[in-house]
Write an enzyme that holds these catalytic residues in place. Structure first.
Site: not given
Length: 309
Positions: A93-94, A118, A202
């Site tokens: 993810s990040l 974000r 997500h």
């Protein structure tokens, strides 16, 4: 031995992370200084001396984890271990942003600003309490995806993170996720638990955040990474800057295909995975996916010294 550098995602944060690296390595200290300057605030003070509650906020955790990962990478580089000693980089993810920064595709200041945005956009996409995420343990991805679809009942419920062979995270409207917990238990899940997260990451509910990131990424310079990125969305290597930009947008609403990403790297011959930054969560997942692979975590000066040795 073929190597991949992997970079952790949210949940690995801890007060004090990276401080010893910054004290031991000027190049690591410079990372935190540059991130502080890019954000116009002392994020480093929050990381090292703040409250766990404040650090856990998505808008803080994301750039903080990236800064810690890049500081660890700079420490390795100071000891002669370049990112180009790996065949691939990947992040959860990040962590994908950390991977791209480490591989020279996105500048550090831009990465910090992107992750601050974000984090804020992901938090703002869904009012607090409307969404939820849950870990389903003991179910494979296909079963978990079926559970999520059955639980949706007109709401959003998606398999969000395919972490390892027996750990899938679902995300969506709170009511749907709570239904998924009960269905999963009936299907034989060993455990099914709500996660302490502030938003349903997500899944389709993140579309407003995806649009915000599309706007932000459009104005940021992205170069071809020095080492190919194994993308969360594709679970295979990518290097084209335009494709990377598009995949970073898709990633906001798409599943993190971590299990498949590790399997893909192992199939290409990767036998050593080096987790760069805070914690050891990815190493645990990788051991359950690629049992023959060697896993190492580098988050402290002692880890760097052991790696060098």
């Amino acid at each position: 031995m073929t190597r991949a550098f992997v970079f952790p995602g949210q949940g690995a944060q801890a007060i004090g992370m990276g401080r010893a690296l910054a004290e031991a390595y000027p190049a690591a200290r410079a990372v935190f200084d540059e991130v502080d300057a890019a954000l116009g605030e002392k994020l480093s003070a929050l990381i090292w001396e703040g409250s766990a509650e404040d650090l856990q906020l998505t808008a803080n955790a994301q750039p903080a984890l990236m800064a810690t990962s890049i500081a660890a990478m700079r420490a390795l580089e100071a000891e002669g271990v370049a990112v180009t000693t790996a065949a691939y980089v990947a992040g959860h993810s990040l962590g994908e942003y950390s991977a791209l920064c480490a591989a020279g595709a996105i500048g550090l200041a831009d990465t910090a600003r992107l992750l601050r945005l974000r984090g804020r956009a992901m938090q703002a996409a869904v009012p607090v309490g409307v969404g939820a995420m849950a870990a389903l343990l003991g179910l494979d991805f296909e079963t978990a995806a079926t559970v999520a679809a059955e639980a949706a009942k007109g709401e959003v419920c998606q398999a969000a993170n395919d972490n390892d062979p027996a750990q899938v995270v679902v995300s969506g409207h709170r009511g749907a996720v709570e239904r998924a917990l009960e269905i999963a238990k009936a299907r034989g899940a060993k455990r099914a638990i709500l996660l302490p997260v502030s938003a349903p990451f997500h899944c389709a509910l993140m579309q407003p955040a995806a649009e915000a990131m599309a706007d932000a990424l459009a104005s940021v310079s992205i170069s071809a990474p020095k080492v190919p990125l194994v993308s969360n969305v594709r679970a295979e290597a990518v290097s084209d800057p335009t494709l990377i930009r598009n995949l970073l947008v898709e990633q906001i609403t798409g599943s993190v295909r971590w299990r498949e990403s590790v399997m893909w790297m192992a199939a290409q011959g990767v036998s050593e995975f080096v987790e760069v930054g805070a914690g050891k969560a990815l190493s645990g997942m990788i051991r359950r996916i690629a049992r023959e692979a060697e896993c190492r975590a580098v988050g402290s000066p002692e880890d760097v010294a052991a790696f060098k040795g």
